[in-house]
Design a protein around this motif. Structure first.
Motif, short mmCIF file in Angstrom:
data_model
loop_
_atom_site.label_atom_id
_atom_site.label_comp_id
_atom_site.label_asym_id
_atom_site.label_seq_id
_atom_site.Cartn_x
_atom_site.Cartn_y
_atom_site.Cartn_z
N ALA A 26 8.25 13.22 18.26
CA ALA A 26 8.29 11.85 18.79
C ALA A 26 6.89 11.26 18.92
CB ALA A 26 9.01 11.83 20.14
N GLN A 52 10.82 12.95 8.49
CA GLN A 52 11.81 13.93 8.91
C GLN A 52 11.86 15.12 7.95
OE1 GLN A 52 13.12 13.78 11.80
NE2 GLN A 52 14.41 15.60 11.64
N HIS A 111 14.37 22.52 20.47
CA HIS A 111 15.59 22.62 21.28
C HIS A 111 15.60 21.56 22.37
CE1 HIS A 111 17.98 26.15 20.15
NE2 HIS A 111 16.86 26.77 19.84
N GLY A 113 13.99 18.66 22.35
CA GLY A 113 13.71 17.32 21.89
C GLY A 113 14.87 16.69 21.14
N ALA A 114 14.73 15.41 20.87
CA ALA A 114 15.77 14.67 20.15
C ALA A 114 15.94 15.16 18.72
CB ALA A 114 15.44 13.18 20.16
N GLU A 115 14.91 15.83 18.18
CA GLU A 115 14.99 16.30 16.79
C GLU A 115 16.12 17.30 16.58
OE1 GLU A 115 11.23 18.26 18.63
OE2 GLU A 115 12.40 16.42 18.83
N SER A 116 16.61 17.92 17.65
CA SER A 116 17.70 18.90 17.52
C SER A 116 19.01 18.24 17.08
CB SER A 116 17.91 19.64 18.83
OG SER A 116 18.31 18.75 19.86
N ALA A 117 19.08 16.91 17.17
CA ALA A 117 20.29 16.20 16.73
C ALA A 117 20.40 16.15 15.21
CB ALA A 117 20.29 14.77 17.29
N ASP A 118 19.30 16.37 14.50
CA ASP A 118 19.33 16.44 13.03
C ASP A 118 20.15 17.66 12.63
OD1 ASP A 118 18.59 17.38 10.39
OD2 ASP A 118 16.91 15.99 10.43
N HIS A 122 19.30 21.43 13.61
CA HIS A 122 20.24 22.13 14.49
C HIS A 122 20.66 23.47 13.88
CE1 HIS A 122 23.19 22.15 17.80
NE2 HIS A 122 23.97 22.79 16.94
#
Length: 199
Positions: A26, A52, A111, A113-118, A122
């Protein structure tokens, strides 16, 4: 004619790993990557794709270079609980002192952060967790065979606990937790398993 790269992608990726690891996704813009690598945007996009895709490549590289060797060493050590104690000791040393102090773990950071939604990220996090848990389980099974575990200790359940403890060490160290406090927590957890051999 094909485009000729005038830079080493591996060297660039190593720089990007450090950038994402230290700052997180982020807080890292593509201009930060350009500045850190010295490459222009078109070269980055042509080689790695967008931000990304670059992050995914960096996370994979981190796991290959940092996590997997540590897991492999733990699983192959054969000493049982002393190997687990050494694993945590090394983890705390890297996280709390030296060049990477307070960087945490790039995987644990993902884990949280928002990046785990990818979906791709994931899936990588799930594989990483399973590899960590499996390495702990192998070491604990060896400990059980050597009579190091307290009676009734389930190596599978203990592996789950220790894997979660590793994430906790990573996250707390990023927040500046004291190494001695983390070491005391790990010692308490291992002593609860019957860790007389790890003393």
């Amino acid at each position: 004619m094909p485009d000729v790269k005038h830079f080493d992608p591996d060297t660039a990726l190593a720089t990007v790993v450090r950038l994402f690891w230290r700052q997180g996704v982020a807080a890292t813009g593509i201009q930060d990557v350009v500045t850190a690598t010295g490459l222009n945007r078109s070269s980055l996009y042509a080689t790695f794709g967008g931000k990304q895709e670059l992050y995914r490549a960096a996370l994979r590289r981190y796991v290959e270079q940092w996590s997997q060797p540590a897991f492999r060493n733990l699983a192959e050590d054969g000493r049982g609980l002393p190997a687990i104690a050494e694993f945590f000791g090394g983890l705390i040393a890297v996280r709390c002192a030296g060049e990477y102090a307070r960087w945490g773990c790039m995987v644990a950071n993902a884990h949280a952060g928002a990046e785990s939604a990818d979906p791709d990220v994931h899936a990588l996090l799930d594989r990483h967790h399973q590899q960590l848990r499996d390495a702990m389980h192998t070491a604990l099974t060896g400990a059980e065979a050597q009579g190091q575990l307290a009676p009734g200790t389930d190596p599978g359940a203990a592996a789950d606990v220790l894997a979660l403890l590793a994430y906790g060490v990573n996250l707390r160290s990023r927040a500046g937790a004291d190494a001695q406090a983390l070491e005391a927590t790990v010692a308490t957890a291992l002593n609860a398993l019957g860790a007389r051999a790890a003393a």
